[in-house]
Design a protein around this motif. Structure first.
Motif, PDB file in Angstrom:
ATOM      1  N   UNK A  90     -18.957  25.809  14.758  1.00  0.00           N
ATOM      2  CA  UNK A  90     -18.614  27.222  14.959  1.00  0.00           C
ATOM      3  C   UNK A  90     -19.541  27.820  15.986  1.00  0.00           C
ATOM      4  N   UNK A  91     -19.026  28.710  16.785  1.00  0.00           N
ATOM      5  CA  UNK A  91     -19.848  29.496  17.712  1.00  0.00           C
ATOM      6  C   UNK A  91     -19.692  30.947  17.293  1.00  0.00           C
ATOM      7  N   UNK A  92     -20.748  31.537  16.747  1.00  0.00           N
ATOM      8  CA  UNK A  92     -20.609  32.882  16.208  1.00  0.00           C
ATOM      9  C   UNK A  92     -19.545  32.819  15.135  1.00  0.00           C
ATOM     10  N   UNK A  93     -18.529  33.638  15.289  1.00  0.00           N
ATOM     11  CA  UNK A  93     -17.473  33.634  14.279  1.00  0.00           C
ATOM     12  C   UNK A  93     -16.345  32.664  14.588  1.00  0.00           C
ATOM     13  N   UNK A  94     -16.391  32.047  15.790  1.00  0.00           N
ATOM     14  CA  UNK A  94     -15.261  31.201  16.195  1.00  0.00           C
ATOM     15  C   UNK A  94     -15.442  29.774  15.697  1.00  0.00           C
ATOM     16  N   UNK A  95     -14.503  29.317  14.888  1.00  0.00           N
ATOM     17  CA  UNK A  95     -14.554  27.909  14.444  1.00  0.00           C
ATOM     18  C   UNK A  95     -13.818  27.068  15.484  1.00  0.00           C
ATOM     19  N   UNK A 126     -19.069  14.892  20.789  1.00  0.00           N
ATOM     20  CA  UNK A 126     -19.206  13.428  20.869  1.00  0.00           C
ATOM     21  C   UNK A 126     -20.310  13.038  21.861  1.00  0.00           C
ATOM     22  N   UNK A 127     -20.453  13.850  22.929  1.00  0.00           N
ATOM     23  CA  UNK A 127     -21.422  13.490  23.977  1.00  0.00           C
ATOM     24  C   UNK A 127     -22.769  14.183  23.800  1.00  0.00           C
ATOM     25  N   UNK A 128     -22.942  14.910  22.706  1.00  0.00           N
ATOM     26  CA  UNK A 128     -24.246  15.483  22.380  1.00  0.00           C
ATOM     27  C   UNK A 128     -24.571  16.791  23.081  1.00  0.00           C
ATOM     28  N   UNK A 129     -23.604  17.401  23.789  1.00  0.00           N
ATOM     29  CA  UNK A 129     -23.939  18.703  24.371  1.00  0.00           C
ATOM     30  C   UNK A 129     -23.670  19.848  23.410  1.00  0.00           C
ATOM     31  N   UNK A 130     -23.120  19.545  22.249  1.00  0.00           N
ATOM     32  CA  UNK A 130     -23.061  20.527  21.149  1.00  0.00           C
ATOM     33  C   UNK A 130     -23.320  19.753  19.859  1.00  0.00           C
ATOM     34  N   UNK A 131     -23.923  20.469  18.891  1.00  0.00           N
ATOM     35  CA  UNK A 131     -24.234  19.816  17.613  1.00  0.00           C
ATOM     36  C   UNK A 131     -23.228  20.216  16.564  1.00  0.00           C
ATOM     37  N   UNK A 132     -22.679  19.250  15.842  1.00  0.00           N
ATOM     38  CA  UNK A 132     -21.709  19.616  14.799  1.00  0.00           C
ATOM     39  C   UNK A 132     -22.378  20.367  13.645  1.00  0.00           C
ATOM     40  N   UNK A 133     -21.647  21.329  13.066  1.00  0.00           N
ATOM     41  CA  UNK A 133     -22.184  21.998  11.886  1.00  0.00           C
ATOM     42  C   UNK A 133     -21.618  21.368  10.619  1.00  0.00           C
ATOM     43  N   UNK A 134     -20.643  20.490  10.780  1.00  0.00           N
ATOM     44  CA  UNK A 134     -20.099  19.773   9.621  1.00  0.00           C
ATOM     45  C   UNK A 134     -19.573  18.423  10.072  1.00  0.00           C
ATOM     46  N   UNK A 135     -19.585  17.480   9.166  1.00  0.00           N
ATOM     47  CA  UNK A 135     -18.955  16.192   9.416  1.00  0.00           C
ATOM     48  C   UNK A 135     -19.854  15.161  10.066  1.00  0.00           C
ATOM     49  N   UNK A 136     -19.261  14.029  10.380  1.00  0.00           N
ATOM     50  CA  UNK A 136     -20.015  12.887  10.903  1.00  0.00           C
ATOM     51  C   UNK A 136     -19.371  12.328  12.160  1.00  0.00           C
TER      52      UNK A 136
END
Ligand code: ADP
Ligand code: MG
Length: 280
Positions: free
Chosen positions: A22-27, A59-69
């Motif tokens: 999520x970014x702010x309120x946007x999932x 997948x490429x690491x420029x964003x971090x997941x907040x859920x899952x694997x």
């Protein structure tokens, strides 16, 4: 599910399990699960803002997941740096071309190769025999890749001066230079006309056959995806979720997919009308 080109499917390369961010309120991405075997070529489509590029960023690491694997060959990789993931064998191109415009075509590709060190810093410093041999090897492979993507003989030109379609091809060569096992292509045909699209489709098909990369291709030119994934599958995203997955024929006949795209058209139409009303 079949793999592409009727070859024998390899082991699972990439697996996403319940991935979300999520970014702010946007999932932007929610509960996305998919898996890709070594050497498979699959499509990822969906209206603008569906979360496709964000999925590649995860997948490429420029964003971090907040859920899952995210599993790479069965091992969790979420949170690793983009450099580390590149070394592991995950290469990508960007929706907005990211070349070094003032460097030469050759340098842009050779730099991609240097993201995997061929010799130690100490060796580079003393310019030993091994370092020189490695440099000659980089030059040879770079020339080969440029030839392959149709940029043979243009290595000394400034990357930023190339026509747009060729810059996209250069991005592809740069991503290949990193020595990937998985290639993530974010709208490689963006801004191309029909003839250029056909050329790129042939190029990607050839690269897939010759190098056996796993490939995920995001593309707005539906014909490109349909052709490339004729024997494999396409994932459709909408509002951050996987809405459907299947063969091109299954996707085309899926009512939810058609509605998602119609929604995008209606929104664009509404925006145009509001703009016209404002400007008149
Ligand atoms: P697509 O590639 O399918 O067009 P994106 O993944 O670019 O969609 O975007 C999905 C949603 O996530 C959009 O609403 C976008 O504005 C939002 N988004 C993506 N990246 C960021 C970010 N870094 N910060 C805030 N919002 C973002
Ligand atoms: Mg995008």
């Amino acid at each position: 599910m079949s793999d592409c080109d009727g070859g024998v499917p390899g082991p699972v390369l990439l697996e996403l399990r319940g991935l979300g961010v999520s970014f702010g309120g946007v999932r932007a991405v929610r509960n996305v699960s998919l898996s890709l075997r070594s050497g498979e070529l699959v499509g990822l489509i969906g209206p603008n803002g569906a979360g496709k590029s964000t999925l590649l960023n995860l997948i490429t690491g420029s964003a971090r997941p907040s859920a899952g694997q995210i599993l790479w060959k069965g091992r969790p990789i979420a949170g690793l740096s983009p450099d580390r993931l590149c070394h592991l064998g995950i290469g990508r191109t960007f929706q907005n071309i990211r070349l070094f415009p003032s460097m030469t075509v050759f340098e842009n590709v050779a730099l991609g190769m240097h993201s995997k060190p061929l010799y130690s810093l100490a060796e580079a410093f003393v310019r030993g025999r091994r370092a020189r041999a490695a440099e000659a090897e980089v030059a040879r492979r770079t020339a080969e890749l440029l030839e392959l993507v149709g940029l043979g003989g243009r290595g000394s030109e400034r990357a930023g001066a190339l026509p747009y379609g060729l810059q996209r091809r250069l991005e592809l060569a740069r991503a290949m230079a990193t020595g990937p096992e998985l290639l993530l292509l974010d709208e490689p045909a963006a801004g191309m006309n029909e003839e250029e699209c056909a050329g790129l489709t042939g190029l990607i098909r050839g690269i897939h056959r010759e190098f056996g990369y796993g490939i995920i291709i995001i593309e707005h030119h539906i014909k490109v995806v349909m052709e490339l994934c004729a024997e494999s599958r396409i994932y459709v995203m909408n509002l951050g979720e996987i809405l459907a997955a299947g063969s091109p024929r299954e996707i085309q006949g899926d009512r939810r997919v058609v509605e998602a795209y119609l929604g995008e058209k209606r929104e664009a139409h509404g925006r145009r009308r509001r703009r016209l009303a404002r400007d008149s």
